[in-house]
Structures are given as structure tokens and as C-alpha cells.
Design a protein around this motif. Sequence first.
Motif, PDB file in Angstrom:
ATOM      1  N   ALA A 275       0.832  -1.204   0.000  1.00 19.77           N
ATOM      2  CA  ALA A 275       0.000   0.000   0.000  1.00 19.77           C
ATOM      3  C   ALA A 275       0.867   1.256   0.000  1.00 19.77           C
ATOM      4  O   ALA A 275       0.564   2.241  -0.682  1.00 19.77           O
ATOM      5  N   LEU A 276       1.955   1.219   0.766  1.00 21.92           N
ATOM      6  CA  LEU A 276       2.884   2.346   0.789  1.00 21.92           C
ATOM      7  C   LEU A 276       3.525   2.545  -0.572  1.00 21.92           C
ATOM      8  O   LEU A 276       3.632   3.681  -1.062  1.00 21.92           O
ATOM      9  N   LEU A 277       3.947   1.469  -1.202  1.00 19.36           N
ATOM     10  CA  LEU A 277       4.526   1.577  -2.543  1.00 19.36           C
ATOM     11  C   LEU A 277       3.528   2.170  -3.524  1.00 19.36           C
ATOM     12  O   LEU A 277       3.879   3.044  -4.333  1.00 19.36           O
ATOM     13  N   GLY A 278       2.270   1.734  -3.441  1.00 18.35           N
ATOM     14  CA  GLY A 278       1.243   2.294  -4.312  1.00 18.35           C
ATOM     15  C   GLY A 278       1.088   3.791  -4.116  1.00 18.35           C
ATOM     16  O   GLY A 278       0.931   4.548  -5.079  1.00 18.35           O
ATOM     17  N   ARG A 279       1.139   4.242  -2.850  1.00 16.78           N
ATOM     18  CA  ARG A 279       1.031   5.678  -2.561  1.00 16.78           C
ATOM     19  C   ARG A 279       2.254   6.425  -3.100  1.00 16.78           C
ATOM     20  O   ARG A 279       2.122   7.522  -3.668  1.00 16.78           O
ATOM     21  N   ILE A 280       3.435   5.845  -2.923  1.00 13.00           N
ATOM     22  CA  ILE A 280       4.648   6.472  -3.448  1.00 13.00           C
ATOM     23  C   ILE A 280       4.550   6.647  -4.957  1.00 13.00           C
ATOM     24  O   ILE A 280       4.838   7.729  -5.502  1.00 13.00           O
ATOM     25  N   GLN A 281       4.122   5.604  -5.650  1.00 10.46           N
ATOM     26  CA  GLN A 281       4.015   5.689  -7.105  1.00 10.46           C
ATOM     27  C   GLN A 281       2.945   6.700  -7.520  1.00 10.46           C
ATOM     28  O   GLN A 281       3.125   7.447  -8.486  1.00 10.46           O
ATOM     29  N   HIS A 282       1.832   6.738  -6.794  1.00 10.15           N
ATOM     30  CA  HIS A 282       0.783   7.723  -7.082  1.00 10.15           C
ATOM     31  C   HIS A 282       1.325   9.144  -6.920  1.00 10.15           C
ATOM     32  O   HIS A 282       1.094  10.014  -7.787  1.00 10.15           O
ATOM     33  N   ASP A 283       2.043   9.394  -5.822  1.00  8.65           N
ATOM     34  CA  ASP A 283       2.562  10.742  -5.578  1.00  8.65           C
ATOM     35  C   ASP A 283       3.654  11.109  -6.573  1.00  8.65           C
ATOM     36  O   ASP A 283       3.793  12.283  -6.940  1.00  8.65           O
ATOM     37  N   LEU A 284       4.434  10.140  -7.002  1.00  7.65           N
ATOM     38  CA  LEU A 284       5.435  10.432  -8.033  1.00  7.65           C
ATOM     39  C   LEU A 284       4.763  10.897  -9.328  1.00  7.65           C
ATOM     40  O   LEU A 284       5.261  11.808 -10.000  1.00  7.65           O
ATOM     41  N   ARG A 285       3.627  10.297  -9.651  1.00  4.63           N
ATOM     42  CA  ARG A 285       2.902  10.717 -10.851  1.00  4.63           C
ATOM     43  C   ARG A 285       2.281  12.101 -10.672  1.00  4.63           C
ATOM     44  O   ARG A 285       2.423  12.967 -11.541  1.00  4.63           O
ATOM     45  N   THR A 286       1.569  12.292  -9.570  1.00  9.57           N
ATOM     46  CA  THR A 286       0.732  13.484  -9.423  1.00  9.57           C
ATOM     47  C   THR A 286       1.488  14.697  -8.890  1.00  9.57           C
ATOM     48  O   THR A 286       1.174  15.824  -9.255  1.00  9.57           O
ATOM     49  N   ARG A 287       2.489  14.479  -8.037  1.00 12.08           N
ATOM     50  CA  ARG A 287       3.219  15.604  -7.430  1.00 12.08           C
ATOM     51  C   ARG A 287       4.525  15.907  -8.140  1.00 12.08           C
ATOM     52  O   ARG A 287       4.997  17.045  -8.130  1.00 12.08           O
ATOM     53  N   TRP A 288       5.111  14.879  -8.732  1.00 10.45           N
ATOM     54  CA  TRP A 288       6.436  15.051  -9.310  1.00 10.45           C
ATOM     55  C   TRP A 288       6.449  14.862 -10.821  1.00 10.45           C
ATOM     56  O   TRP A 288       7.512  14.989 -11.451  1.00 10.45           O
ATOM     57  N   GLY A 289       5.306  14.556 -11.415  1.00 14.40           N
ATOM     58  CA  GLY A 289       5.211  14.480 -12.864  1.00 14.40           C
ATOM     59  C   GLY A 289       5.930  13.312 -13.500  1.00 14.40           C
ATOM     60  O   GLY A 289       6.317  13.382 -14.668  1.00 14.40           O
ATOM     61  N   VAL A 290       6.097  12.230 -12.754  1.00 10.10           N
ATOM     62  CA  VAL A 290       6.755  11.040 -13.289  1.00 10.10           C
ATOM     63  C   VAL A 290       5.696  10.165 -13.951  1.00 10.10           C
ATOM     64  O   VAL A 290       4.811   9.626 -13.268  1.00 10.10           O
ATOM     65  N   ALA A 291       5.770  10.013 -15.242  1.00 15.84           N
ATOM     66  CA  ALA A 291       4.721   9.286 -15.959  1.00 15.84           C
ATOM     67  C   ALA A 291       4.726   7.802 -15.630  1.00 15.84           C
ATOM     68  O   ALA A 291       3.665   7.174 -15.541  1.00 15.84           O
ATOM     69  N   ASP A 292       5.901   7.243 -15.447  1.00 18.69           N
ATOM     70  CA  ASP A 292       6.001   5.802 -15.227  1.00 18.69           C
ATOM     71  C   ASP A 292       6.991   5.524 -14.089  1.00 18.69           C
ATOM     72  O   ASP A 292       8.178   5.291 -14.332  1.00 18.69           O
ATOM     73  N   PRO A 293       6.523   5.552 -12.836  1.00 17.34           N
ATOM     74  CA  PRO A 293       7.415   5.300 -11.695  1.00 17.34           C
ATOM     75  C   PRO A 293       7.701   3.811 -11.519  1.00 17.34           C
ATOM     76  O   PRO A 293       7.283   3.174 -10.550  1.00 17.34           O
ATOM     77  N   ALA A 294       8.405   3.252 -12.502  1.00 17.90           N
ATOM     78  CA  ALA A 294       8.702   1.828 -12.502  1.00 17.90           C
ATOM     79  C   ALA A 294       9.866   1.524 -11.563  1.00 17.90           C
ATOM     80  O   ALA A 294      10.486   2.422 -10.981  1.00 17.90           O
ATOM     81  N   HIS A 295      10.180   0.244 -11.444  1.00 23.68           N
ATOM     82  CA  HIS A 295      11.171  -0.205 -10.472  1.00 23.68           C
ATOM     83  C   HIS A 295      12.536   0.441 -10.699  1.00 23.68           C
ATOM     84  O   HIS A 295      13.219   0.845  -9.743  1.00 23.68           O
ATOM     85  N   ALA A 296      12.958   0.542 -11.948  1.00 26.99           N
ATOM     86  CA  ALA A 296      14.264   1.133 -12.233  1.00 26.99           C
ATOM     87  C   ALA A 296      14.339   2.580 -11.751  1.00 26.99           C
ATOM     88  O   ALA A 296      15.366   3.024 -11.222  1.00 26.99           O
ATOM     89  N   LEU A 297      13.261   3.336 -11.924  1.00 23.90           N
ATOM     90  CA  LEU A 297      13.242   4.707 -11.439  1.00 23.90           C
ATOM     91  C   LEU A 297      13.310   4.741  -9.915  1.00 23.90           C
ATOM     92  O   LEU A 297      14.008   5.568  -9.333  1.00 23.90           O
ATOM     93  N   LEU A 298      12.595   3.840  -9.253  1.00 22.78           N
ATOM     94  CA  LEU A 298      12.630   3.787  -7.798  1.00 22.78           C
ATOM     95  C   LEU A 298      14.044   3.508  -7.300  1.00 22.78           C
ATOM     96  O   LEU A 298      14.480   4.080  -6.295  1.00 22.78           O
ATOM     97  N   MET A 299      14.756   2.630  -7.998  1.00 21.57           N
ATOM     98  CA  MET A 299      16.133   2.319  -7.611  1.00 21.57           C
ATOM     99  C   MET A 299      17.019   3.555  -7.714  1.00 21.57           C
ATOM    100  O   MET A 299      17.873   3.802  -6.857  1.00 21.57           O
ATOM    101  N   GLY A 300      16.824   4.355  -8.758  1.00 19.11           N
ATOM    102  CA  GLY A 300      17.598   5.575  -8.901  1.00 19.11           C
ATOM    103  C   GLY A 300      17.222   6.611  -7.864  1.00 19.11           C
ATOM    104  O   GLY A 300      18.083   7.267  -7.275  1.00 19.11           O
TER     105      GLY A 300
END
Length: 211
Positions: free
Chosen positions: A159-184
Amino acid sequence: MSLIAVIDFETTGISPGQGARATEVAIVLLDNGQVVDRFQSLMNAGAWIPPFITQLTGITNAMVAAAPDAAQVMREAARFVGGTPMVAHNASFDSKFWAAELGCADLPAPHAFACTVLLSRRLYPEAPSHQLGTIVGHLDLPRAERAHRALADAEMAAALLGRIQHDLRTRWGVADPAHALLMGLQRCARPALGKWFAQHGAAMAKATAGV
């Protein structure tokens, strides 16, 4: 977005290097942030569970004595995960047990781990703590009724990961917060986040323009 496997272990101690073994494993499989499958099992590694661990987790020596052999469980877990990239809350802990228990089953552990502790520290610095229960409460996410059991904690981490990915899209403009991006992202120091996101956005725009 590709599949992501969120994992949690319950164990007899803090480090396989100090002889600790896993007593329970759970994996929640996410596709586009949605739970699509789950795996959970107690496991018998032949290790004694100290009383304070039983008090914390509720897992007793009798429970693991009746559980499947640890190597069998890990072979099933490895088949369940396949080549899916992995996420854990405090991944430095879970990744060590994943590798150690797979090693005990004579299996490789080539999986890359992203860490929701590191990610939440970068995205939610105002949180009073980044322990799983605290950050889940801070973000008003669903809480498991029984913390410190593998599936409950894996569900909260998912659930936390889902929220992180949602916020990356909506707050930070990341279209695809996939695993590789999370690692970076988890390797980026908090003060440099703005620059990191700007560089990522520029790189994505350039790639899109070149298509």
C-alpha cells in the motif's frame, strides 16, 4: 509498468550472517499498483525462535515445527517471483534473508531490491518516523490488524509503494514510476531531489522526442 513483488520476512533474529533464519515469508505481487496475487507460508529452517521474537510476532516454535521445510518454501517463493523486481520496507534486511534462504535451497538470488524506507525518507521527510506502521499511519493508509506477521506487513508495504508511485505521478510528474526509477530515486540525496526530477524529466522528454 512491469510487475513488482513486495516481500516481507519474519525471522529469528536480525541477520543471517549471525545465524538468524526465516520463520515466515510473504510476497504481494503488484501490477500497475494493483494487487494481483499473494504468496505466504511459515517455514521450518530448524532454528529456535527466542521468546522475545515470539512475543513480537506471535510465531512459536511449535508453529514452525509443523511448517513446510524452508528450502521447499523458498523454491515455491522463487517460482512465484520469477524474474520480477522486488521491493521491501527496509530492503537491506529482507534482501539479505532472501539471498541467504535461497542460498540454503541452492538457488540464485539475482533480484534487485527497491526500499520503501529510503523512498519514504526522500518523499515524506515530514513524517515522524519511517517505520512501517508509523509512515502508513502518517499517510492515512490501511493498517493491518496484525503487524509483525509477514503477509500483514507485506500488504502495508505494498500500500505504501502504491502511494509512493501515485505521488510520483501526481506531485512530481513522473509518468512511469517503474522499479528502475525507484532504484535511482532511493540513491538520490534528499536535497538534490529537485535537480534529480528535473534531469529525469528532461531525459524522458528527449527520449520521447526521439521516438
